[in-house]
Design a protein around this motif. Structure first.
Motif, PDB file in Angstrom:
ATOM      1  N   TYR B 194      67.038  44.817  30.431  1.00 48.34           N
ATOM      2  CA  TYR B 194      66.477  46.160  30.288  1.00 48.34           C
ATOM      3  C   TYR B 194      66.321  46.512  28.815  1.00 48.34           C
ATOM      4  CZ  TYR B 194      67.408  46.866  35.234  1.00 48.34           C
ATOM      5  OH  TYR B 194      67.417  46.755  36.581  1.00 48.34           O
ATOM      6  N   GLU B 195      67.339  46.145  28.044  1.00 49.35           N
ATOM      7  CA  GLU B 195      67.286  46.462  26.617  1.00 49.35           C
ATOM      8  C   GLU B 195      66.111  45.779  25.950  1.00 49.35           C
ATOM      9  OE1 GLU B 195      71.241  45.440  25.397  1.00 49.35           O
ATOM     10  OE2 GLU B 195      71.988  46.972  26.795  1.00 49.35           O
ATOM     11  N   ALA B 196      65.941  44.509  26.312  1.00 51.78           N
ATOM     12  CA  ALA B 196      64.822  43.755  25.737  1.00 51.78           C
ATOM     13  C   ALA B 196      63.500  44.405  26.103  1.00 51.78           C
ATOM     14  CB  ALA B 196      64.858  42.311  26.238  1.00 51.78           C
ATOM     15  N   ALA B 197      63.385  44.825  27.363  1.00 50.97           N
ATOM     16  CA  ALA B 197      62.151  45.450  27.814  1.00 50.97           C
ATOM     17  C   ALA B 197      61.898  46.738  27.052  1.00 50.97           C
ATOM     18  CB  ALA B 197      62.237  45.736  29.322  1.00 50.97           C
ATOM     19  N   LYS B 198      62.983  47.461  26.779  1.00 44.79           N
ATOM     20  CA  LYS B 198      62.861  48.718  26.056  1.00 44.79           C
ATOM     21  C   LYS B 198      62.322  48.464  24.647  1.00 44.79           C
ATOM     22  CE  LYS B 198      65.566  52.906  26.584  1.00 44.79           C
ATOM     23  NZ  LYS B 198      66.928  53.410  26.697  1.00 44.79           N
ATOM     24  N   VAL B 199      62.853  47.407  24.039  1.00 45.24           N
ATOM     25  CA  VAL B 199      62.400  47.038  22.690  1.00 45.24           C
ATOM     26  C   VAL B 199      60.916  46.713  22.708  1.00 45.24           C
ATOM     27  CG1 VAL B 199      62.618  45.303  20.868  1.00 45.24           C
ATOM     28  CG2 VAL B 199      64.672  46.208  21.986  1.00 45.24           C
ATOM     29  N   ALA B 204      60.565  53.320  31.835  1.00 54.59           N
ATOM     30  CA  ALA B 204      61.508  53.106  32.935  1.00 54.59           C
ATOM     31  C   ALA B 204      60.800  52.582  34.179  1.00 54.59           C
ATOM     32  CB  ALA B 204      62.226  54.417  33.259  1.00 54.59           C
ATOM     33  N   TRP B 205      59.621  53.126  34.443  1.00 55.20           N
ATOM     34  CA  TRP B 205      58.859  52.746  35.628  1.00 55.20           C
ATOM     35  C   TRP B 205      58.490  51.276  35.567  1.00 55.20           C
ATOM     36  CZ3 TRP B 205      58.549  54.604  40.151  1.00 55.20           C
ATOM     37  CH2 TRP B 205      57.481  54.306  41.001  1.00 55.20           C
ATOM     38  N   GLN B 206      57.980  50.868  34.369  1.00 51.33           N
ATOM     39  CA  GLN B 206      57.579  49.465  34.214  1.00 51.33           C
ATOM     40  C   GLN B 206      58.765  48.530  34.363  1.00 51.33           C
ATOM     41  OE1 GLN B 206      55.672  50.119  30.484  1.00 51.33           O
ATOM     42  NE2 GLN B 206      53.625  49.616  31.294  1.00 51.33           N
ATOM     43  N   SER B 207      59.870  48.899  33.722  1.00 51.60           N
ATOM     44  CA  SER B 207      61.004  47.965  33.792  1.00 51.60           C
ATOM     45  C   SER B 207      61.555  47.917  35.215  1.00 51.60           C
ATOM     46  CB  SER B 207      62.088  48.312  32.777  1.00 51.60           C
ATOM     47  OG  SER B 207      62.647  49.558  33.071  1.00 51.60           O
ATOM     48  N   THR B 212      63.704  45.054  37.856  1.00 51.76           N
ATOM     49  CA  THR B 212      64.597  45.355  38.975  1.00 51.76           C
ATOM     50  C   THR B 212      64.075  44.760  40.276  1.00 51.76           C
ATOM     51  OG1 THR B 212      64.956  47.434  37.844  1.00 51.76           O
ATOM     52  CG2 THR B 212      65.933  47.199  40.018  1.00 51.76           C
ATOM     53  N   VAL B 213      62.818  45.075  40.616  1.00 50.59           N
ATOM     54  CA  VAL B 213      62.306  44.663  41.926  1.00 50.59           C
ATOM     55  C   VAL B 213      62.312  43.146  42.099  1.00 50.59           C
ATOM     56  CG1 VAL B 213      60.286  44.690  43.423  1.00 50.59           C
ATOM     57  CG2 VAL B 213      61.034  46.789  42.312  1.00 50.59           C
ATOM     58  N   PRO B 214      61.748  42.391  41.162  1.00 48.18           N
ATOM     59  CA  PRO B 214      61.754  40.930  41.372  1.00 48.18           C
ATOM     60  C   PRO B 214      63.168  40.358  41.505  1.00 48.18           C
ATOM     61  CG  PRO B 214      60.372  41.502  39.507  1.00 48.18           C
ATOM     62  CD  PRO B 214      61.045  42.760  39.934  1.00 48.18           C
ATOM     63  N   LEU B 215      64.075  40.837  40.663  1.00 47.85           N
ATOM     64  CA  LEU B 215      65.425  40.287  40.720  1.00 47.85           C
ATOM     65  C   LEU B 215      66.190  40.736  41.956  1.00 47.85           C
ATOM     66  CD1 LEU B 215      66.547  40.484  36.993  1.00 47.85           C
ATOM     67  CD2 LEU B 215      66.022  38.462  38.352  1.00 47.85           C
ATOM     68  N   MET B 216      65.724  41.807  42.563  1.00 46.47           N
ATOM     69  CA  MET B 216      66.448  42.335  43.716  1.00 46.47           C
ATOM     70  C   MET B 216      65.939  41.769  45.039  1.00 46.47           C
ATOM     71  SD  MET B 216      68.950  44.376  43.157  1.00 46.47           S
ATOM     72  CE  MET B 216      69.090  45.569  44.465  1.00 46.47           C
ATOM     73  N   ILE B 217      64.875  40.945  44.992  1.00 49.53           N
ATOM     74  CA  ILE B 217      64.291  40.501  46.262  1.00 49.53           C
ATOM     75  C   ILE B 217      65.292  39.814  47.196  1.00 49.53           C
ATOM     76  CG2 ILE B 217      62.703  38.745  47.179  1.00 49.53           C
ATOM     77  CD1 ILE B 217      60.609  39.970  45.296  1.00 49.53           C
ATOM     78  N   PRO B 218      66.140  38.923  46.698  1.00 47.00           N
ATOM     79  CA  PRO B 218      67.120  38.345  47.624  1.00 47.00           C
ATOM     80  C   PRO B 218      68.017  39.411  48.250  1.00 47.00           C
ATOM     81  CG  PRO B 218      67.156  37.203  45.509  1.00 47.00           C
ATOM     82  CD  PRO B 218      66.262  38.375  45.349  1.00 47.00           C
ATOM     83  N   THR B 219      68.423  40.383  47.438  1.00 46.19           N
ATOM     84  CA  THR B 219      69.278  41.448  47.972  1.00 46.19           C
ATOM     85  C   THR B 219      68.521  42.263  49.018  1.00 46.19           C
ATOM     86  OG1 THR B 219      70.155  41.554  45.745  1.00 46.19           O
ATOM     87  CG2 THR B 219      70.909  43.218  47.288  1.00 46.19           C
ATOM     88  N   PHE B 220      67.235  42.562  48.728  1.00 48.25           N
ATOM     89  CA  PHE B 220      66.436  43.270  49.727  1.00 48.25           C
ATOM     90  C   PHE B 220      66.420  42.485  51.043  1.00 48.25           C
ATOM     91  CE2 PHE B 220      63.731  45.300  46.176  1.00 48.25           C
ATOM     92  CZ  PHE B 220      64.644  46.325  46.052  1.00 48.25           C
ATOM     93  N   GLY B 221      66.317  41.155  50.893  1.00 52.60           N
ATOM     94  CA  GLY B 221      66.318  40.302  52.090  1.00 52.60           C
ATOM     95  C   GLY B 221      67.595  40.490  52.895  1.00 52.60           C
TER      96      GLY B 221
END
Lengths: 274, 300, 476
Positions: B194-199, B204-207, B212-221
């Motif tokens: 997140y910090e890198a993205a902020k730099v 917030a929406w983009q990050s 968040t969404v791509p990394l959370m896909i297994p959890t969503f599953g």
């Protein structure tokens, strides 16, 4: 300024949801202090003349002394067993290679998906053949088995998320698969383990059907048996039942308090490839 | 290599042993009984072949209706409940005052006993002195909009609202789990990303969408499967509120299976129902597992 | 274990190293650990073994070692939570008197109990005495499978002394008549403990408030509708409440009116399949529910109400009438001791046939036919249903005793219930029984009539369709 408004909105939303969650608990507590005749006629949450006697009645009449210890024993052994067995298996399914892996995985998950009508009857017949009726082990082992499916499934997904290069370097360092499982994966999957513990504890702590089915000695019965006697066929002694439930809920909430810290600590923070 | 494979098997051995002892027999039994007509007690049973399955699939509209109703409850759980759980988890993940308190409170509904849940929600939905009707009456008094007071009804007994009312109870009872699992998933996303993205100038929406969404896909599953399996097999809530009524409006597969087993004394038929239901749940779960694997950026 | 610890240390530092630089090359410190890999494997497996051992030891240590052999005592399984204390006291008295130890084992709720009995039947571990929860067909299966002893001889001994103690209706529920449709050998197969019946109760103070005479409840259907409407108009309180979310309670009232409108013979003929459910008399029965719903006589939400909620409503004076069983005396007593209410038969629609209500044995005990101590068990049940024990049991639990001579000091309301025992019937005493699926369709159909989803005729047609299908199935 706008930050403050957002924070205000956030908090009011959270408080709204919290109110919806906490209301039944408050109702349960206040009901446990009422009497049978006022519990449904006076619906207010504040009790003017609380009858603390209900708690004593619940504890004594419900024989909570023995049942409570039994429940703690069952919960600790069953949940301990589930965590150990399921994490071993989940690690293998997530990281190791062997023939029929997918088939075996599905096989172990099947009980989660196929409801077995009258499964208890078959289980009883089986336990009877094994001479495990009315024994502690006969109550413990089937429940460990029952908890496996969901736990393996959950843990496997979390193990898969552990970055492979962490493992690789550990392997180069001479760690065996078991070593990696024990020292690396288990600590890193703490949040998932915490969830597994809470999930299964809730289930085991509230279990009563199996207890009724295979146990007959009072000295072996869990807490739910104590609660059951306040629910007659026709007459339910609600205030005492509520008092008993309050007592029974405390350990669960306490355990949750302990476990949720592991979820939030974020052991994995920073451990993913950048 | 063979030795290695053997060693790998050792990991799943305890699980397989338990499964073999305690699950295989009931499973074989249910397969066997599903082709018989049997009342559950008599020593004699009548072989009927695939008749039970044929009857369930082609001549039992109530069974399929119960399936759709469970699917409706599941759909609400999947969308509304998980959206709520995600929002709450996101707020808690970012750190909020009293975060500890909120986390505990959100988990109260799953902890509560079914008896309390039934009593409370029966009271809320009651048509005569229910809380919901009371609030609606107050609301229409303040706002002078008669629409709200026209909504008043016995929520669980009205065929238009019964199923949704039950779905809402299920959602209330279940979102704590989704919240917990999602929170655990969110916590495992490294903050540096997140910090890198902020730099890099992402808002917030983009990050949220890019990280968040791509990394959370297994959890969503995981959460989806847990929700589907939980909501499709809903039972406690139905029994303590509507008992499947009014008429067949809140019947779900499990209540049908138990009705066949207990009330109608068709043990074999109930087993066949269980198998049909299991087959459906199994295929849905498989699709989701496959899907979340395909979508998962880390797996590729 | 020490090796394990040192290994842990090494790896922990490893993990922290990796937190920010995944390509760390600093592995020297771990080289010495390579040798302990084997030990590690042993260690983790050892842990599992230890866990198993600890579990095993605990289990052995904690399980009760001395188990009284079953032959020395009579074991009884039951589900009656509120009677366990009284039962234990009776068991104590019996042991004192006869030297036979009796153990009452409680398994509740009734649902769990039922599963336990079914499971025990499958593996032949039923106790000496137990109860069966279920309809006549279920009971018949138990008898045919040889799990239930025939008590006829014992009942008829000494000029039928035992048999003559009971309300005839109570015994009839446990009896299989000649030529019963299940093919069970005729005889008496269980001992009733108590009796019950299901009727209407009405709130006397609400009657007074509405200007009605609290001592003369409505006897005819039109009067009932009028009274309920009047009470609602004057006090704003709804009419009839009952647990119609549990469908058997709908079935109960509907059957009462079927008996009243068409008489017993025609009802039996319908079950046999000779009269269709589309017969005008049956449609008339269904019509009654439509009328109640349209006239606003039913409290809101009655179609999904469980009986416990219905009891709460009546006890808290939120409904003027309730359709409920004699057990309600106990329930209302606990919830609202001040409640002033009376008992009435469901108001009759037709004067051609008598109003018949459901009733009979509340709970009964069977003797296990395969028990080693059948005779002892029968003897105990005989003792249990003697006057003295029955009086004790009913005074302790407020249930109507099955022994008709024990009706001495019971409350006024309970007495009113008892007085109507002769007007009772029950599906379990009929010589024929309806298919469960037909009953379900019928009861659920009434629910849809009440919520104005289907007309009585539509429901009648649907029930008939299911009936024909089931008859065809059983002929195959």
């Amino acid at each position: 300024m706008s930050k403050r408004i957002i924070s205000l909105l956030k908090h009011s939303f959270m408080i709204l949801i919290s109110a919806a969650c906490i209301f039944p608990l408050l109702w349960m507590i206040s009901s446990s202090l009422k009497t049978q005749s006022t519990i449904f006629s006076d619906m207010s949450l504040f009790v003017l003349r609380p009858s603390w006697q209900n708690y004593i009645t619940a504890w004594v009449k419900g024989n909570f002394g023995i049942y409570f210890l039994n429940s703690v024993f069952y919960t600790v052994t069953i949940v301990g067993g589930i965590v150990l067995v399921s994490s071993l298996a989940a690690y293998a399914f997530a990281r190791l290679e062997f023939p029929f892996k997918n088939f075996l995985f599905l096989l172990l998950l099947a009980p989660m998906m196929i409801p077995i009508p009258g499964g208890f009857v078959a289980l009883y017949v089986l336990l009877n053949k094994m001479h495990l009726i009315n024994t502690r082990i006969g109550y413990i082992l089937p429940q460990i088995n029952a908890g496996l499916a969901m736990s393996i499934f959950l843990l496997k997904s979390f193990f898969e998320k552990i970055p492979r290069d962490l493992e690789d370097s550990a392997r180069i360092d001479g760690c065996s698969r078991l070593g990696i499982y024990w020292h690396l994966c288990l600590p890193l999957a703490k949040p998932a383990l915490a969830i597994v513990v809470i999930y299964n504890t809730l289930y085991v702590w509230n279990e009563y059907l199996l207890a009724m089915l295979i146990l007959s000695d009072k000295s072996l019965m869990p807490l739910t048996r104590g609660l059951m006697i306040f629910r007659g066929e026709h007459v339910t002694q609600y205030p005492i039942l509520m008092a008993g439930m309050c007592i029974a809920t405390i350990p669960i909430i306490f355990l949750y308090l302990l476990m949720q810290k592991h979820i939030i600590k974020g052991v994995m923070a920073g451990a993913v490839k950048g | 290599m063979a030795k290695r494979t053997f060693k790998n098997y050792l990991f799943i051995l305890p699980a397989l042993l338990l499964f073999a002892v305690f699950s295989i027999y009931p499973f074989i039994k249910i397969f066997q009984l599903s082709v018989y007509r049997w009342d559950g007690i008599m020593p004699t049973m009548k072989f009927v072949g695939i008749f039970n399955f044929k009857d369930i699939i082609f001549h039992n509209p109530i069974w399929w209706r119960s399936m759709w109703q469970a699917a409706y409850i599941t759909l609400i759980a999947l969308t509304l409940q998980n959206a709520l759980a995600l929002v709450l988890a996101l707020i808690c993940d970012r750190g909020i005052k009293f975060g500890n308190g909120y986390r505990v409170i959100f988990f109260i509904p799953p902890v509560l006993s079914g008896i309390v849940v039934g009593l409370i929600w029966n009271w809320i939905y009651n048509g005569n002195y229910g809380l919901l009707n009371h609030w609606l009456a107050q609301l229409s008094k303040w706002t002078h909009i008669s629409y709200f007071s026209n909504l008043e009804r016995a929520w669980l007994a009205d065929p238009r609202t019964a199923l949704t009312s039950v779905a809402i109870i299920n959602m209330w009872k279940g979102f704590g789990w989704g919240f917990l699992v999602l929170l655990a998933g969110l916590q495992s996303i490294p903050r540096q990303l997140y910090e890198a993205a902020k730099v890099d100038g992402a808002n917030a929406w983009q990050s949220f969408w890019r990280i968040t969404v791509p990394l959370m896909i297994p959890t969503f599953g995981i959460v989806s499967i847990m929700t589907i399996l939980g909501a499709m097999q809903i039972y406690d809530i139905i029994v303590s509120t509507t008992g499947g009524g009014p008429a067949y409006h809140t019947e779900v597969p499990i209540t049908r299976i138990l009705a066949a087993m207990r009330g109608n004394l068709q043990f074999g038929y109930a087993c066949a129902m269980g198998l049909v239901f299991g087959a459906i749940l199994l295929s849905v779960s498989l699709i989701i597992i496959k899907l979340s694997r395909k979508l998962n950026p880390l797996a590729g | 274990m020490r090796i394990l610890n040192c290994k842990t240390q090494g790896l922990k530092s490893q993990i922290t190293n990796h937190k920010f630089q995944t390509n760390s090359n600093d592995r020297n410190s771990n080289d010495r650990n390579k040798k302990s890999v084997c030990n590690l494997v042993l260690g983790a497996w050892g842990l599992f073994v230890i866990w198993c051992l600890v579990l095993g030891i605990l289990l052995v240590a904690c399980s009760p070692k001395v188990k009284a052999p079953r032959e020395k005592q009579l074991t009884i399984w039951h589900w009656m939570t509120d009677r366990q204390d009284a039962f234990e006291e009776l068991a104590r008295r019996y042991e004192e008197k006869k030297g036979v130890k009796v153990k009452f084992e409680l398994y509740a709720p009734s649902d769990a109990y039922r599963q336990k009995v079914m499971a025990a039947a499958q593996s032949n571990t039923l106790p000496d005495i137990y109860g069966i929860l279920g309809g006549k067909r279920f009971f018949a299966s138990f008898v045919k499978s040889g799990y239930v002893a025939d008590l006829t001889a014992a009942m008829k001994a000494n000029k039928a002394e035992w048999e003559s103690r009971f309300f005839p209706k109570a015994l009839k529920i446990n009896e299989f008549s000649k030529d019963n449709e299940f093919g069970v050998k005729p005889g008496i197969y269980a001992v009733p403990l108590d009796v019950m019946n299901i009727q209407m109760v009405y709130n006397k103070s609400l009657f007074k408030k509405a200007g009605l005479d609290p001592e003369s409840p409505p006897e005819r259907w039109e009067e009932f509708i009028a009274a309920a409407k009047k009470i609602k108009g004057k006090t704003g309180i709804g009419g009839l409440v009952s647990g119609w979310g549990e469908i058997w309670m709908i079935d109960c009232l509907a059957n009462n009116y079927a008996f009243n409108i068409m008489g017993e013979e025609k009802v039996m003929a319908t079950i046999k399949g000779e009269v269709p459910y589309t017969d005008p008399a049956w449609v008339r029965v269904l019509d009654l529910f439509k009328e109640m719903s349209e006239q606003g006589v039913l409290v809101e939400g009655i179609v999904t109400m469980v009986n416990k909620s219905a009891e709460q409503m009546f006890a808290n004076e939120r409904a003027a009438f309730a359709f409920n069983g004699s057990w309600c005396v106990n329930v209302y007593q606990g919830m609202n001791p001040e409640l002033d209410y009376g008992v009435m038969l469901p108001p009759r629609v037709s004067s051609q046939n008598p109003m018949v209500i459901w009733g009979g044995a509340g709970s009964s005990f069977m003797v296990n036919a395969r028990s080693q101590q059948k005779e002892k068990a029968i003897e105990f049940l005989n003792w249990l249903t003697q006057k003295e024990q029955q009086v004790f049991l009913s005074s302790q639990t407020n249930n109507l005793p099955a022994n008709k001579k024990s009706l001495s000091d019971i409350s006024v309301v309970l007495r009113q219930f008892a007085d109507d025992m002769d007007n009772t019937t029950h599906p379990n005493i009929w010589s024929v029984s309806e298919y469960p699926l037909v009953t379900e369709t019928f009861d659920k159909g009434i629910q849809s009539i009440i919520i104005n989803e289907k007309t009585p005729l539509e429901v009648a047609k649907e029930v008939q369709r299911v009936k024909e299908r089931e008859m065809k199935k059983s002929r195959e």
